[in-house]
Design a protein around this motif. Structure first.
Motif, PDB file in Angstrom:
ATOM      1  N   GLY A   4       0.793  -1.221   0.000  1.00 10.96           N
ATOM      2  CA  GLY A   4       0.000   0.000   0.000  1.00 10.96           C
ATOM      3  C   GLY A   4       0.825   1.271   0.000  1.00 10.96           C
ATOM      4  O   GLY A   4       0.355   2.315   0.467  1.00 10.96           O
ATOM      5  N   MET A   5       2.041   1.216  -0.545  1.00 15.57           N
ATOM      6  CA  MET A   5       2.932   2.374  -0.537  1.00 15.57           C
ATOM      7  C   MET A   5       2.844   3.206  -1.813  1.00 15.57           C
ATOM      8  O   MET A   5       3.532   4.220  -1.938  1.00 15.57           O
ATOM      9  N   VAL A   6       2.005   2.784  -2.765  1.00 12.18           N
ATOM     10  CA  VAL A   6       1.934   3.463  -4.063  1.00 12.18           C
ATOM     11  C   VAL A   6       0.599   4.169  -4.214  1.00 12.18           C
ATOM     12  O   VAL A   6      -0.459   3.590  -3.946  1.00 12.18           O
ATOM     13  N   ASN A   7       0.659   5.424  -4.649  1.00 19.36           N
ATOM     14  CA  ASN A   7      -0.543   6.215  -4.913  1.00 19.36           C
ATOM     15  C   ASN A   7      -0.760   6.271  -6.423  1.00 19.36           C
ATOM     16  O   ASN A   7       0.056   6.822  -7.158  1.00 19.36           O
ATOM     17  N   PHE A   8      -1.875   5.699  -6.881  1.00 20.47           N
ATOM     18  CA  PHE A   8      -2.142   5.616  -8.324  1.00 20.47           C
ATOM     19  C   PHE A   8      -3.002   6.784  -8.836  1.00 20.47           C
ATOM     20  O   PHE A   8      -3.421   6.759  -9.993  1.00 20.47           O
ATOM     21  N   GLU A   9      -3.247   7.762  -8.003  1.00 18.72           N
ATOM     22  CA  GLU A   9      -4.115   8.866  -8.427  1.00 18.72           C
ATOM     23  C   GLU A   9      -3.553   9.591  -9.644  1.00 18.72           C
ATOM     24  O   GLU A   9      -4.283   9.918 -10.584  1.00 18.72           O
ATOM     25  N   GLY A  10      -2.246   9.841  -9.620  1.00 22.37           N
ATOM     26  CA  GLY A  10      -1.629  10.531 -10.748  1.00 22.37           C
ATOM     27  C   GLY A  10      -1.697   9.728 -12.027  1.00 22.37           C
ATOM     28  O   GLY A  10      -1.889  10.290 -13.114  1.00 22.37           O
ATOM     29  N   VAL A  11      -1.561   8.410 -11.928  1.00 23.10           N
ATOM     30  CA  VAL A  11      -1.644   7.553 -13.111  1.00 23.10           C
ATOM     31  C   VAL A  11      -3.049   7.585 -13.690  1.00 23.10           C
ATOM     32  O   VAL A  11      -3.240   7.670 -14.909  1.00 23.10           O
ATOM     33  N   ALA A  12      -4.050   7.527 -12.819  1.00 28.59           N
ATOM     34  CA  ALA A  12      -5.443   7.542 -13.277  1.00 28.59           C
ATOM     35  C   ALA A  12      -5.792   8.856 -13.961  1.00 28.59           C
ATOM     36  O   ALA A  12      -6.560   8.880 -14.935  1.00 28.59           O
ATOM     37  N   ASN A  13      -5.220   9.954 -13.467  1.00 34.09           N
ATOM     38  CA  ASN A  13      -5.542  11.275 -14.018  1.00 34.09           C
ATOM     39  C   ASN A  13      -4.750  11.611 -15.277  1.00 34.09           C
ATOM     40  O   ASN A  13      -5.111  12.545 -16.003  1.00 34.09           O
ATOM     41  N   LEU A  43      13.372   5.696 -31.972  1.00 32.04           N
ATOM     42  CA  LEU A  43      11.954   5.760 -32.312  1.00 32.04           C
ATOM     43  C   LEU A  43      11.091   5.252 -31.155  1.00 32.04           C
ATOM     44  O   LEU A  43      10.066   5.868 -30.820  1.00 32.04           O
ATOM     45  N   ILE A  44      11.514   4.164 -30.512  1.00 24.73           N
ATOM     46  CA  ILE A  44      10.752   3.639 -29.377  1.00 24.73           C
ATOM     47  C   ILE A  44      10.763   4.636 -28.218  1.00 24.73           C
ATOM     48  O   ILE A  44       9.743   4.856 -27.555  1.00 24.73           O
ATOM     49  N   ILE A  45      11.926   5.251 -27.965  1.00 27.88           N
ATOM     50  CA  ILE A  45      12.023   6.269 -26.912  1.00 27.88           C
ATOM     51  C   ILE A  45      11.070   7.419 -27.208  1.00 27.88           C
ATOM     52  O   ILE A  45      10.376   7.927 -26.316  1.00 27.88           O
ATOM     53  N   LEU A  46      11.023   7.838 -28.474  1.00 26.22           N
ATOM     54  CA  LEU A  46      10.149   8.941 -28.867  1.00 26.22           C
ATOM     55  C   LEU A  46       8.683   8.600 -28.638  1.00 26.22           C
ATOM     56  O   LEU A  46       7.904   9.420 -28.126  1.00 26.22           O
ATOM     57  N   ILE A  47       8.281   7.386 -28.997  1.00 30.08           N
ATOM     58  CA  ILE A  47       6.884   6.962 -28.802  1.00 30.08           C
ATOM     59  C   ILE A  47       6.508   7.024 -27.330  1.00 30.08           C
ATOM     60  O   ILE A  47       5.411   7.474 -26.970  1.00 30.08           O
ATOM     61  N   ALA A  48       7.428   6.589 -26.448  1.00 33.37           N
ATOM     62  CA  ALA A  48       7.160   6.639 -25.005  1.00 33.37           C
ATOM     63  C   ALA A  48       6.923   8.064 -24.534  1.00 33.37           C
ATOM     64  O   ALA A  48       6.153   8.300 -23.596  1.00 33.37           O
ATOM     65  N   GLY A  49       7.570   9.036 -25.191  1.00 35.28           N
ATOM     66  CA  GLY A  49       7.389  10.431 -24.809  1.00 35.28           C
ATOM     67  C   GLY A  49       5.994  10.960 -25.069  1.00 35.28           C
ATOM     68  O   GLY A  49       5.571  11.936 -24.439  1.00 35.28           O
ATOM     69  N   PHE A  50       5.270  10.331 -25.978  1.00 38.08           N
ATOM     70  CA  PHE A  50       3.908  10.782 -26.293  1.00 38.08           C
ATOM     71  C   PHE A  50       2.860  10.225 -25.320  1.00 38.08           C
ATOM     72  O   PHE A  50       1.691  10.534 -25.439  1.00 38.08           O
ATOM     73  N   ILE A  51       3.286   9.405 -24.359  1.00 36.92           N
ATOM     74  CA  ILE A  51       2.335   8.721 -23.487  1.00 36.92           C
ATOM     75  C   ILE A  51       2.492   9.227 -22.051  1.00 36.92           C
ATOM     76  O   ILE A  51       3.371   8.765 -21.303  1.00 36.92           O
ATOM     77  N   PRO A  52       1.653  10.157 -21.610  1.00 37.57           N
ATOM     78  CA  PRO A  52       1.757  10.692 -20.241  1.00 37.57           C
ATOM     79  C   PRO A  52       1.632   9.640 -19.152  1.00 37.57           C
ATOM     80  O   PRO A  52       2.211   9.784 -18.080  1.00 37.57           O
ATOM     81  N   LYS A  53       0.862   8.586 -19.402  1.00 36.27           N
ATOM     82  CA  LYS A  53       0.712   7.560 -18.370  1.00 36.27           C
ATOM     83  C   LYS A  53       2.050   6.887 -18.053  1.00 36.27           C
ATOM     84  O   LYS A  53       2.269   6.436 -16.915  1.00 36.27           O
ATOM     85  N   PHE A  54       2.942   6.819 -19.039  1.00 34.28           N
ATOM     86  CA  PHE A  54       4.275   6.286 -18.778  1.00 34.28           C
ATOM     87  C   PHE A  54       4.982   7.153 -17.741  1.00 34.28           C
ATOM     88  O   PHE A  54       5.544   6.646 -16.763  1.00 34.28           O
ATOM     89  N   GLY A  55       4.953   8.471 -17.942  1.00 33.20           N
ATOM     90  CA  GLY A  55       5.579   9.377 -16.985  1.00 33.20           C
ATOM     91  C   GLY A  55       4.916   9.318 -15.621  1.00 33.20           C
ATOM     92  O   GLY A  55       5.585   9.384 -14.589  1.00 33.20           O
ATOM     93  N   ALA A  56       3.585   9.185 -15.601  1.00 34.78           N
ATOM     94  CA  ALA A  56       2.853   9.132 -14.330  1.00 34.78           C
ATOM     95  C   ALA A  56       3.226   7.873 -13.547  1.00 34.78           C
ATOM     96  O   ALA A  56       3.359   7.912 -12.319  1.00 34.78           O
ATOM     97  N   ILE A  57       3.385   6.753 -14.252  1.00 28.69           N
ATOM     98  CA  ILE A  57       3.796   5.512 -13.580  1.00 28.69           C
ATOM     99  C   ILE A  57       5.184   5.678 -12.990  1.00 28.69           C
ATOM    100  O   ILE A  57       5.443   5.281 -11.839  1.00 28.69           O
ATOM    101  N   MET A  58       6.090   6.259 -13.750  1.00 27.86           N
ATOM    102  CA  MET A  58       7.446   6.478 -13.243  1.00 27.86           C
ATOM    103  C   MET A  58       7.431   7.374 -12.013  1.00 27.86           C
ATOM    104  O   MET A  58       8.161   7.151 -11.045  1.00 27.86           O
ATOM    105  N   LEU A  59       6.572   8.398 -12.025  1.00 31.34           N
ATOM    106  CA  LEU A  59       6.513   9.334 -10.906  1.00 31.34           C
ATOM    107  C   LEU A  59       5.841   8.720  -9.687  1.00 31.34           C
ATOM    108  O   LEU A  59       6.030   9.193  -8.562  1.00 31.34           O
ATOM    109  N   SER A  60       5.067   7.656  -9.892  1.00 29.40           N
ATOM    110  CA  SER A  60       4.390   7.006  -8.760  1.00 29.40           C
ATOM    111  C   SER A  60       5.306   6.046  -8.009  1.00 29.40           C
ATOM    112  O   SER A  60       4.936   5.554  -6.941  1.00 29.40           O
TER     113      SER A  60
END
Length: 465
Positions: A223-232, A343-360
């Protein structure tokens, strides 16, 4: 003859080789796994340092921007744009080396606008360094460059250990120093070490990523992870012009003199380090030294990429040594492999949920995963230092540089209260800057003496007695 040409045209081991996607993709994924964590962690560190001064959306975007700028700068390196780019098999990404400097700038009123503003000037300086690298290279022998690298590693230890304890401000973080934080941190570190020491192939290359994944799964169970940012977070977004700056105060970039000075020094140091990475790439993958054109183009590409990055929220970039190691190990140098990775790195940049998961990811996990990385940075610096002669002159220079660099950040700030703010920002905010200045000028000023010459002097003195 035709058959020979056909073999060469599809080879993984030729710069212009055009291997099939099935053969190129596994190597591309190896490079992706080796860089993706290191590329996003500096953005996470900066977002955590800025705290409430930026919105959660801006924190997520900083990670996206890190992916954007890594892809853009890698494309510049492999495709080239006129004289810009090395056209060598290298992967670019946001660099750990800048963390002490950007943290010190982030802690001032300048904040993120100051970081990005200073980065533009630093990028411009890198372009100039690229143009004249052949002439100034001799001023940065391995002893000088190694002292800088080892100080970077030592300066990052407090960052990693603070994260292992839970990160943030201990006064407002009720879980700081808890057994849960330390436990999950050491679990992550243990997984990284096991994968790195006992595994082979892609598992060994992805040791840090695997450690973070295991730690993250356990943290979710506790229970140490907050998924609110990922959901938003949205599923898709485009790069934005200076979004991080607009999110803070609606203004533009700022250029504090002290922040600019520290960033300029770091870009010069990083440019010299890039020479080492580019040389390791050509020696390890192509069995030759890099040409002056390749060195110049590679450093200039980093400068151009950093300027572009500052306009979209991306932090300073550098060549990635871990990917250089993959090139030396596999001998795969086909530029197609690196284009696919970018190209794969660039595609990941277009996906905010990737960044939100990393930040969580809990900061304790980040600390456990990165402390071994920082240790490797330190040891890389030590290897550079010992590649020079360990004469009394050289050990004195190295020792003073590390002592003064690390010392000024270890004592109470009151010791420098009588000095102006610009002095404290340039000389006392980061161990890297002072160490660089000390070893650079001492190397120029002190008379050069080899071990043999020093031994001859001692023998002469003994005979004189």
């Amino acid at each position: 003859m035709k058959d020979t040409n056909a073999v060469k045209s599809t080879s993984l081991f030729e710069l212009d080789g055009n291997p099939s996607l099935g053969r190129a993709l596994p190597i591309s994924l190896q490079h992706l796994l080796a860089m993706v964590v290191g590329n996003t962690l500096p953005a996470i560190v900066v977002a955590n340092t800025l705290g409430d001064r930026i919105s959660p959306q801006t924190g997520v975007y900083l990670i996206q921007a890190a992916m954007f700028i890594a892809a853009i700068t890698t494309f510049l390196q492999v495709f080239t744009l006129g004289p810009i780019g090395a056209r060598l098999p290298v992967i670019m990404g946001v660099s750990f080396a800048y963390i002490p400097v950007i943290q010190s700038i982030a802690a001032t009123d300048a904040g993120l606008p100051g970081i990005l503003g200073a980065q533009i000037v630093g990028g411009a300086v890198a372009i100039v360094v690229g143009l004249v690298i052949g002439k100034i290279r001799r001023f940065f022998p391995p002893m000088v460059a190694g002292t800088v690298v080892i100080t970077i590693g030592l300066g990052l230890y407090s960052v990693a250990l603070n994260y292992m304890a839970g990160g943030g401000n201990p006064e407002i973080n009720p879980n700081y120093g808890s057994f849960a934080n330390w436990g999950i941190a050491f679990l992550t570190l243990a997984i990284v070490l096991i994968c790195n020491m006992y595994a082979k192939g892609i598992i060994k290359l992805a040791a840090i990523l695997i450690g973070i994944i295991v730690g993250y799964i356990v943290a979710v169970a506790l229970g140490m992870v907050n998924f609110e940012g990922v959901a938003n977070a949205a599923w898709f977004t485009l790069p934005k012009f200076m979004p991080a700056v607009a999110a803070i105060d609606g203004g533009g970039l700022v250029f504090p003199g002290s922040a600019v000075a520290t960033m300029v020094i770091m870009y010069i140091v990083n440019s010299v380090q890039a020479v080492g990475d580019l040389s390791s790439t050509t020696i390890g993958g192509l069995d030759r030294e890099p040409t002056d054109k390749e060195l110049s183009g590679g450093i200039m590409a980093n400068g151009v990429g950093s300027i572009i990055g500052s306009l979209i929220g991306g932090l300073p970039t550098a060549t990635y040594s871990q990917n250089v190691g993959i090139v030396a190990m596999t001998k795969v140098v086909s530029l197609k492999v690196f284009k696919i990775t970018a190209l794969i790195i660039l595609i990941a940049g277009f996906i905010p949920k990737f960044g939100a998961i990393m930040l969580s990811i809990p900061q304790a996990i980040i600390g456990g995963a990165t402390v071994s990385v920082f240790a490797q940075i330190t040891m890389s610096g030590m290897r550079l230092i010992t590649s020079d002669e360990m004469s009394v002159r050289n050990t004195t220079i190295v020792g003073l540089g590390i002592a003064l660099g690390m010392g000024v950040t270890s004592i109470n700030e009151a010791a420098f209260a009588s000095f102006p703010d610009w002095f404290n920002m340039v000389f006392t905010s980061s161990p890297v800057i002072l160490a660089t200045i000390v070893v650079f000028f001492l190397n120029l000023i002190l008379p050069k003496k080899s071990i043999a010459e020093e031994q001859a002097e001692r023998e002469a003195m003994e005979q004189g007695e």
